[in-house]
Design a protein around this motif. Structure first.
Motif, mmCIF file in Angstrom:
data_model
loop_
_atom_site.group_PDB
_atom_site.id
_atom_site.type_symbol
_atom_site.label_atom_id
_atom_site.label_comp_id
_atom_site.label_asym_id
_atom_site.label_seq_id
_atom_site.Cartn_x
_atom_site.Cartn_y
_atom_site.Cartn_z
ATOM 1 N N GLU A 1 3.659 -5.804 -6.886
ATOM 2 C CA GLU A 1 3.657 -5.130 -8.255
ATOM 3 C C GLU A 1 3.347 -3.606 -8.265
ATOM 4 O O GLU A 1 4.074 -2.776 -9.004
ATOM 5 C CB GLU A 1 2.727 -5.955 -9.428
ATOM 6 N N SER A 2 2.373 -3.281 -7.630
ATOM 7 C CA SER A 2 2.022 -1.896 -7.536
ATOM 8 C C SER A 2 3.085 -1.125 -6.727
ATOM 9 O O SER A 2 3.662 -0.072 -7.092
ATOM 10 C CB SER A 2 0.742 -1.636 -6.828
ATOM 11 N N ALA B 1 6.457 -1.888 -6.782
ATOM 12 C CA ALA B 1 7.340 -1.747 -7.617
ATOM 13 C C ALA B 1 7.209 -0.697 -8.423
ATOM 14 O O ALA B 1 8.102 0.019 -9.029
ATOM 15 C CB ALA B 1 7.734 -3.105 -8.202
ATOM 16 N N LYS B 2 5.958 -0.409 -9.095
ATOM 17 C CA LYS B 2 5.742 0.586 -10.203
ATOM 18 C C LYS B 2 5.959 1.846 -9.498
ATOM 19 O O LYS B 2 6.472 2.611 -10.091
ATOM 20 C CB LYS B 2 4.270 0.368 -10.646
ATOM 21 N N ILE B 3 5.384 1.882 -8.180
ATOM 22 C CA ILE B 3 5.431 3.288 -7.698
ATOM 23 C C ILE B 3 6.952 3.815 -7.602
ATOM 24 O O ILE B 3 7.435 4.623 -7.581
ATOM 25 C CB ILE B 3 4.444 3.484 -6.432
ATOM 26 N N GLN B 4 7.738 2.741 -7.010
ATOM 27 C CA GLN B 4 9.071 2.835 -6.553
ATOM 28 C C GLN B 4 9.844 3.470 -7.906
ATOM 29 O O GLN B 4 10.729 4.480 -7.723
ATOM 30 C CB GLN B 4 9.517 1.456 -6.015
ATOM 31 N N ALA B 5 9.589 2.619 -8.950
ATOM 32 C CA ALA B 5 10.145 2.920 -10.221
ATOM 33 C C ALA B 5 9.761 4.446 -10.733
ATOM 34 O O ALA B 5 10.552 5.112 -10.892
ATOM 35 C CB ALA B 5 9.831 1.929 -11.212
ATOM 36 N N GLU C 1 -6.207 2.767 -8.458
ATOM 37 C CA GLU C 1 -5.012 1.981 -7.910
ATOM 38 C C GLU C 1 -4.101 2.730 -7.278
ATOM 39 O O GLU C 1 -3.440 2.753 -6.133
ATOM 40 C CB GLU C 1 -4.636 0.788 -8.498
ATOM 41 N N LEU C 2 -3.499 3.725 -8.238
ATOM 42 C CA LEU C 2 -2.338 4.671 -7.944
ATOM 43 C C LEU C 2 -2.870 5.599 -6.768
ATOM 44 O O LEU C 2 -2.157 5.933 -5.702
ATOM 45 C CB LEU C 2 -2.206 5.495 -8.987
ATOM 46 N N ARG C 3 -4.164 6.092 -7.001
ATOM 47 C CA ARG C 3 -4.471 7.080 -5.671
ATOM 48 C C ARG C 3 -4.543 6.468 -4.473
ATOM 49 O O ARG C 3 -4.273 7.270 -3.532
ATOM 50 C CB ARG C 3 -6.092 7.387 -6.419
ATOM 51 N N THR C 4 -4.987 5.121 -4.320
ATOM 52 C CA THR C 4 -4.895 4.823 -2.946
ATOM 53 C C THR C 4 -3.517 4.392 -2.559
ATOM 54 O O THR C 4 -3.021 4.020 -1.602
ATOM 55 C CB THR C 4 -6.044 3.519 -2.795
ATOM 56 N N GLY C 5 -2.988 3.646 -3.615
ATOM 57 C CA GLY C 5 -1.479 2.902 -3.496
ATOM 58 C C GLY C 5 -0.356 3.863 -3.124
ATOM 59 O O GLY C 5 0.353 3.551 -2.064
#
Length: 151
Positions: A33-34, A36-40, A90-94
């Motif tokens: 899910e994470s 996919a969100k970053i890819q988008a 989560e974004l910072r590490t992801g």
């Protein structure tokens, strides 16, 4: 003598720990899910910058530097998006796992990871960044600039 033995022991230990952390066993796995969100996020806009803070108020010098470089190109707002990684752990590490790049800021052009602060600066200085932005239609090519076509 003790100091040199200790130094070499610490150096060996540090390199062993470092290689273990890079291995799959110790990596944190980014959820589908994470990912996919970053890819988008990196594909919706032609230019995407993951940074600390925002363009109006960068929270680190490296992020400030990349914002300053990008501002030199007058990228239209509809083609440029920033994400403040300080607002989302989560974004910072992801994003670091997504790109396999350990630092922030991170610049993406047309969904492709370009690099961090040093790479962006180097590409700016060499003219490669301008060429990349032109090739992807983010900015007009120098030969198509409005000031030249109105002459």
């Amino acid at each position: 003598m003790f100091q040199s033995a200790l130094r070499s022991s610490l150096s060996l230990h540090r390199s062993t720990v470092s290689s273990c952390l890079r291995s799959q066993t110790f990596r944190r796995f980014l959820s589908h899910e994470s990912r996919a969100k970053i890819q988008a996020a990196v594909t919706i806009y032609p230019v995407v910058l993951f940074m600390k803070g925002n363009p109006e108020q960068p929270m680190c010098g490296f992020s400030r530097g990349v914002v300053k470089i990008l501002s030199a190109f007058d990228i239209p707002p509809e083609k440029f998006k920033t994400y403040n990684v300080l607002e989302d752990l989560e974004l910072r590490t992801g994003i670091k796992e997504f790109s396999e790049w350990p630092t922030i800021p991170q610049l993406y052009v047309n969904g492709e990871f370009v690099g961090g602060s040093d790479i962006t600066l180097s590409m700016f200085q060499s003219g490669e960044l301008e060429t990349l932005l032109e090739q992807h239609g983010v900015i007009p090519k120098a030969s198509e600039s409005p000031s030249q076509s109105s002459s």
